[in-house]
Write a protein that holds these residues in place. Sequence first.
Motif, PDB file in Angstrom:
ATOM      1  N   GLU A  16      11.005 -16.715  -3.744  1.00 49.18           N
ATOM      2  CA  GLU A  16       9.933 -17.421  -4.453  1.00 49.18           C
ATOM      3  C   GLU A  16       8.913 -16.454  -5.047  1.00 49.18           C
ATOM      4  O   GLU A  16       8.684 -15.361  -4.512  1.00 49.18           O
ATOM      5  CB  GLU A  16       9.212 -18.373  -3.493  1.00 49.18           C
ATOM      6  N   ALA A  17       8.274 -16.878  -6.117  1.00 49.74           N
ATOM      7  CA  ALA A  17       7.232 -16.088  -6.779  1.00 49.74           C
ATOM      8  C   ALA A  17       6.101 -15.739  -5.815  1.00 49.74           C
ATOM      9  O   ALA A  17       5.566 -14.621  -5.856  1.00 49.74           O
ATOM     10  CB  ALA A  17       6.682 -16.842  -7.981  1.00 49.74           C
ATOM     11  N   GLU A  18       5.732 -16.674  -4.946  1.00 47.31           N
ATOM     12  CA  GLU A  18       4.643 -16.434  -3.989  1.00 47.31           C
ATOM     13  C   GLU A  18       4.953 -15.251  -3.091  1.00 47.31           C
ATOM     14  O   GLU A  18       4.074 -14.461  -2.772  1.00 47.31           O
ATOM     15  CB  GLU A  18       4.392 -17.685  -3.128  1.00 47.31           C
ATOM     16  N   GLU A  19       6.206 -15.133  -2.669  1.00 45.19           N
ATOM     17  CA  GLU A  19       6.597 -14.030  -1.794  1.00 45.19           C
ATOM     18  C   GLU A  19       6.507 -12.701  -2.533  1.00 45.19           C
ATOM     19  O   GLU A  19       6.002 -11.711  -1.996  1.00 45.19           O
ATOM     20  CB  GLU A  19       8.012 -14.247  -1.258  1.00 45.19           C
ATOM     21  N   ALA A  21       4.671 -11.978  -5.292  1.00 46.93           N
ATOM     22  CA  ALA A  21       3.261 -11.685  -5.582  1.00 46.93           C
ATOM     23  C   ALA A  21       2.525 -11.236  -4.323  1.00 46.93           C
ATOM     24  O   ALA A  21       1.721 -10.297  -4.356  1.00 46.93           O
ATOM     25  CB  ALA A  21       2.585 -12.904  -6.199  1.00 46.93           C
ATOM     26  N   GLY A  22       2.802 -11.889  -3.205  1.00 46.61           N
ATOM     27  CA  GLY A  22       2.172 -11.512  -1.935  1.00 46.61           C
ATOM     28  C   GLY A  22       2.542 -10.103  -1.513  1.00 46.61           C
ATOM     29  O   GLY A  22       1.712  -9.357  -0.965  1.00 46.61           O
ATOM     30  N   LEU A  23       3.774  -9.719  -1.768  1.00 41.86           N
ATOM     31  CA  LEU A  23       4.221  -8.376  -1.416  1.00 41.86           C
ATOM     32  C   LEU A  23       3.525  -7.322  -2.292  1.00 41.86           C
ATOM     33  O   LEU A  23       3.132  -6.263  -1.809  1.00 41.86           O
ATOM     34  CB  LEU A  23       5.739  -8.277  -1.550  1.00 41.86           C
ATOM     35  N   ILE A  24       3.339  -7.635  -3.559  1.00 43.27           N
ATOM     36  CA  ILE A  24       2.606  -6.724  -4.447  1.00 43.27           C
ATOM     37  C   ILE A  24       1.164  -6.583  -3.959  1.00 43.27           C
ATOM     38  O   ILE A  24       0.631  -5.467  -3.880  1.00 43.27           O
ATOM     39  CB  ILE A  24       2.657  -7.212  -5.911  1.00 43.27           C
ATOM     40  N   GLU A  25       0.536  -7.695  -3.606  1.00 45.41           N
ATOM     41  CA  GLU A  25      -0.831  -7.667  -3.073  1.00 45.41           C
ATOM     42  C   GLU A  25      -0.898  -6.803  -1.819  1.00 45.41           C
ATOM     43  O   GLU A  25      -1.829  -6.010  -1.650  1.00 45.41           O
ATOM     44  CB  GLU A  25      -1.319  -9.088  -2.750  1.00 45.41           C
ATOM     45  N   ARG A  26       0.080  -6.965  -0.930  1.00 50.11           N
ATOM     46  CA  ARG A  26       0.116  -6.179   0.307  1.00 50.11           C
ATOM     47  C   ARG A  26       0.253  -4.695   0.005  1.00 50.11           C
ATOM     48  O   ARG A  26      -0.422  -3.861   0.604  1.00 50.11           O
ATOM     49  CB  ARG A  26       1.270  -6.655   1.193  1.00 50.11           C
ATOM     50  N   ALA A  27       1.114  -4.351  -0.960  1.00 47.75           N
ATOM     51  CA  ALA A  27       1.300  -2.950  -1.340  1.00 47.75           C
ATOM     52  C   ALA A  27      -0.001  -2.357  -1.870  1.00 47.75           C
ATOM     53  O   ALA A  27      -0.393  -1.240  -1.488  1.00 47.75           O
ATOM     54  CB  ALA A  27       2.417  -2.829  -2.374  1.00 47.75           C
ATOM     55  N   LEU A  28      -0.677  -3.088  -2.750  1.00 47.29           N
ATOM     56  CA  LEU A  28      -1.946  -2.599  -3.295  1.00 47.29           C
ATOM     57  C   LEU A  28      -2.967  -2.389  -2.175  1.00 47.29           C
ATOM     58  O   LEU A  28      -3.681  -1.380  -2.159  1.00 47.29           O
ATOM     59  CB  LEU A  28      -2.488  -3.572  -4.340  1.00 47.29           C
ATOM     60  N   ALA A  52      11.245 -16.352 -10.945  1.00 48.03           N
ATOM     61  CA  ALA A  52      10.369 -15.940  -9.844  1.00 48.03           C
ATOM     62  C   ALA A  52       9.600 -14.663 -10.179  1.00 48.03           C
ATOM     63  O   ALA A  52       8.391 -14.586  -9.943  1.00 48.03           O
ATOM     64  CB  ALA A  52      11.183 -15.751  -8.563  1.00 48.03           C
ATOM     65  N   ILE A  53      10.264 -13.670 -10.748  1.00 45.23           N
ATOM     66  CA  ILE A  53       9.559 -12.426 -11.082  1.00 45.23           C
ATOM     67  C   ILE A  53       8.616 -12.657 -12.248  1.00 45.23           C
ATOM     68  O   ILE A  53       7.519 -12.097 -12.297  1.00 45.23           O
ATOM     69  CB  ILE A  53      10.541 -11.250 -11.334  1.00 45.23           C
ATOM     70  N   ALA A  58       3.022 -12.872 -13.756  1.00 46.63           N
ATOM     71  CA  ALA A  58       1.997 -13.594 -14.515  1.00 46.63           C
ATOM     72  C   ALA A  58       0.704 -13.717 -13.718  1.00 46.63           C
ATOM     73  O   ALA A  58      -0.386 -13.740 -14.293  1.00 46.63           O
ATOM     74  CB  ALA A  58       2.516 -14.970 -14.913  1.00 46.63           C
ATOM     75  N   ARG A  59       0.798 -13.741 -12.404  1.00 50.80           N
ATOM     76  CA  ARG A  59      -0.398 -13.827 -11.553  1.00 50.80           C
ATOM     77  C   ARG A  59      -1.274 -12.583 -11.676  1.00 50.80           C
ATOM     78  O   ARG A  59      -2.435 -12.605 -11.303  1.00 50.80           O
ATOM     79  CB  ARG A  59       0.007 -14.033 -10.098  1.00 50.80           C
ATOM     80  N   PHE A  60      -0.687 -11.511 -12.176  1.00 47.93           N
ATOM     81  CA  PHE A  60      -1.429 -10.262 -12.386  1.00 47.93           C
ATOM     82  C   PHE A  60      -1.720 -10.039 -13.870  1.00 47.93           C
ATOM     83  O   PHE A  60      -2.161  -8.959 -14.259  1.00 47.93           O
ATOM     84  CB  PHE A  60      -0.625  -9.081 -11.818  1.00 47.93           C
ATOM     85  N   GLY A  61      -1.429 -11.061 -14.687  1.00 44.71           N
ATOM     86  CA  GLY A  61      -1.640 -10.937 -16.125  1.00 44.71           C
ATOM     87  C   GLY A  61      -0.629 -10.030 -16.795  1.00 44.71           C
ATOM     88  O   GLY A  61      -0.895  -9.451 -17.846  1.00 44.71           O
TER      89      GLY A  61
END
Length: 134
Positions: A16-19, A21-28, A52-53, A58-61
Amino acid sequence: MTGALVAGIGFRRGTEAEEIAGLIERALALVGAARSSLAAVATADDRASDPAIRAATARFGLAPHPIAAAALEARDAEIVTRSARIERLRGVGSLAEAAALAGAGPQSRLALPRIASGGATCALAVRYDTTREP
């Protein structure tokens, strides 16, 4: 460090997209970087159109940055983590790390080796612009 990081993403179909995006947030968060530090999200070119990607980036623009197999393979020697499964399927030890490095350009270096969730992996690479004056 605005726009200095590229996230490389590998993911299984059905993730899922949420997973993602959440992983990118965690990495940052792990490298102490703000969302504004993210310049691109790179993935294998055959996965860049997956809904999904596209939704996650898109959540990060951003839109997914597709990376050709040859460009992934060209950065394999710099990968620090290895998955036998991904090596068999993709010819590189880590799709996330190879995509981050290839997406960030020839002078890039890993800022964060691959981290994983249930269905995705993420790595961060730092862009180094050698054309800028000090």
